[in-house]
Design a protein around this motif. Structure first.
Motif, mmCIF file in Angstrom:
data_model
loop_
_atom_site.group_PDB
_atom_site.id
_atom_site.type_symbol
_atom_site.label_atom_id
_atom_site.label_comp_id
_atom_site.label_asym_id
_atom_site.label_seq_id
_atom_site.Cartn_x
_atom_site.Cartn_y
_atom_site.Cartn_z
ATOM 1 N N LYS A 97 49.398 36.014 30.387
ATOM 2 C CA LYS A 97 48.648 37.015 31.151
ATOM 3 C C LYS A 97 47.682 36.359 32.140
ATOM 4 O O LYS A 97 47.520 35.147 32.161
ATOM 5 N N CYS A 137 44.017 35.597 30.076
ATOM 6 C CA CYS A 137 44.041 35.082 28.702
ATOM 7 C C CYS A 137 45.405 34.461 28.455
ATOM 8 O O CYS A 137 46.276 34.506 29.316
ATOM 9 N N CYS A 171 47.707 35.351 26.224
ATOM 10 C CA CYS A 171 48.727 36.194 25.589
ATOM 11 C C CYS A 171 50.026 36.146 26.387
ATOM 12 O O CYS A 171 50.002 36.147 27.607
ATOM 13 N N VAL A 221 48.337 41.125 22.233
ATOM 14 C CA VAL A 221 46.963 41.408 22.667
ATOM 15 C C VAL A 221 45.963 40.464 21.992
ATOM 16 O O VAL A 221 46.247 39.898 20.947
ATOM 17 N N CYS A 222 44.810 40.294 22.659
ATOM 18 C CA CYS A 222 43.729 39.485 22.105
ATOM 19 C C CYS A 222 42.407 40.089 22.572
ATOM 20 O O CYS A 222 42.404 41.022 23.385
ATOM 21 N N CYS A 280 42.143 40.449 26.609
ATOM 22 C CA CYS A 280 42.861 41.493 27.340
ATOM 23 C C CYS A 280 42.504 42.882 26.832
ATOM 24 O O CYS A 280 42.740 43.877 27.525
HETATM 25 ZN ZN LIG Z 1 45.107 38.502 25.655
#
Ligand SMILES: [Zn+2]
Length: 477
Positions: free
Chosen positions: A22, A25, A27, A39-40, A43
């Protein structure tokens, strides 16, 4: 549409960049995964998380800008675009506002046989939002996997004057993005999305009318239909003495009509301000130069070179250069097999036909350029006939074997021995006494009929040129 009005059309295209991760980040970016598995905290915009810019996304944006002749800003600035929407968990998008990465450029394409140039106003980086999934029977779920996927927004000038021209622009833009390898151009999966700004004005007028926006156009066809629909709606409003109001319309692809969504937003509605968590983006001249040196030959340049260098027709060249991979495949094969026109014919008919049937891509095509060249060489020196060649082509795809091996397996070596051919010709004449008699009486167009029959009898293995000569000798006396 009455001929008294002309539309003024500009496009905003969102293209998903082909990065592995992404934009802010680490991901992974992937389509069709289980919801909310990619996801993290970054994001999702959780408190305390900080974005880190993906340099690959910057490189791809610069590459795109350079391919369209844009100026690249030495320093650009990320801004927060504030809005509330259930699939945007931060309540703001990190985009670029008054200082975008790429400034003015141009996109050239052909429309109705003429070269057109549309101004590119800007290209900037931003992140994508998530996706709402509406549940049958009521309620909505939200999938955040797409949050933070890198996008570039490409904003054209209001330079287009018909639905067809807008479609031609978008077709060329999609082709260029795919050519550069920065976006897969898949509109169905949403990796390329188009918003249209449109106003109409009396023909000959130079002032701009009030414009409206159409969002959610997910195919080039929908762009054309949406514009037509909106042109007609605006015309009816104006001719009825009404006033165009700035609105945002959604295109309903199922019902093929526009639905007015809301009053159009203005920039001040978003309360943009510089993103405090990201430093201004600096792109040094040296880096721009390196990226520029790696740019591939661009589609229109390659088309021109193919016409000049190989003497191919404009039509052939357009088909071969629709995709960079296909044009590479053509050049590699032509370098080995010599006759460019023959190579072009085989690629257009057999290779692209096969790809269309199987939905495959040229990069994974089972026949490599050396394999295709090997087959064409056998046809060129008469070892097999052209029609046997297509059989060999199919068998090569099935087995992955070289042309020579397949010819041997199928026993397709062309019959060029005069004695063998004469025997088949005699058999054929004996089988068609009436035609033979008429031919002897002067109906020489029947020679072609006999060549066809001999080819059939020999299962395509007879050398057609030699066969014709033998038949002529026997039937013309
Ligand atoms: Zn992320």
């Amino acid at each position: 549409m009455s001929s008294r009005y002309e539309p003024v059309i500009g496009l905003e295209v969102h293209a998903q960049l082909l990065t592995k991760s992404k934009i802010y980040c680490g991901c992974p970016v992937a389509y069709g995964e289980e919801p909310n598995t990619l996801v993290c905290p970054v994001c999702l915009g959780l408190p305390g998380s900080l974005p880190v810019l993906n340099e690959r996304a910057v490189e791809m944006a610069v590459k795109t800008g350079l391919a369209m002749g844009c100026s690249i800003a030495p320093e650009s600035v990320f801004s927060r675009k504030n809005y509330f929407y259930p699939d945007a968990p931060r309540n703001y998008q990190i985009s670029m506002y008054d200082r975008p990465l790429c400034g003015e450029g141009r996109l050239e394409f052909e429309f109705e046989g003429e070269r057109r140039v549309v101004c590119i106003e800007r290209i900037h980086l931003e992140d994508d939002a998530g996706k709402l999934v509406h549940v049958e029977g009521g309620g909505s779920l939200v999938d955040f996997n797409r949050c933070g996927v890198p996008l570039i927004e490409i904003v054209s000038g209001p330079d287009m004057r018909s639905p067809g021209e807008a479609a031609a622009y978008l077709t060329m833009l999609r082709r260029l993005l795919r050519w550069l390898g920065v976006c897969d151009g898949n509109m169905e999966e949403g990796s390329l999305r188009c918003d249209v700004n449109i106003s109409i004005r009396p023909e000959g007028s130079t002032t701009l009318g009030t414009r409206t926006e159409i969002k959610n156009l997910n195919s080039i066809k929908a762009v054309e239909m949406g514009i037509r629909w909106e042109m007609e709606r605006q015309r009816r409003v104006l001719e009825g003495g009404g006033e165009i109001i700035q609105v945002t319309n959604l295109w309903d692809a199922a019902k093929k009509r526009l639905v007015t969504m809301r009053r159009k937003e203005y920039a001040h509605d978003y309360r943009y301000f510089p993103e405090p968590d990201l430093l201004p983006l600096t792109v040094e001249a040296g880096r721009v130069k390196v990226i520029g040196e790696k740019l591939p030959e661009l589609p229109l340049d390659r088309e021109k070179r193919f016409r000049d260098e190989y003497g191919l027709s404009a039509y052939d060249v357009a088909v071969l250069c629709a995709e960079r991979g296909v044009s590479d495949y053509f050049e590699e094969t032509a370098a080995l097999a010599g006759d460019a026109k023959t190579v072009s014919n085989w690629i257009m008919r057999e290779v692209l036909g096969e790809m269309k049937n199987t939905g495959g891509c040229i990069e994974e095509f089972p026949l490599t350029p050396p394999m295709l060249a090997g087959l064409l060489e056998l046809v060129a020196r008469g070892a097999i006939s052209g029609s046997a060649g297509t059989d060999v082509f199919r068998e090569m795809i099935r087995t992955g074997d070289d042309a020579g091996a397949v010819v041997e397996q199928l026993g397709l070596e062309q019959i060029s021995g005069e004695e063998d051919l004469a025997r088949i010709v005699d058999e054929t004449i004996a089988a068609h006494p009436e035609e033979a008699a008429r031919c002897r009486e002067g109906r020489t167009q029947l020679i072609g009929f006999f060549v066809g029959q001999v080819m059939k009898r020999s299962r395509g293995k007879a050398n057609p040129k030699l066969t014709g000569e033998i038949i002529r000798k026997k039937l013309e006396g």
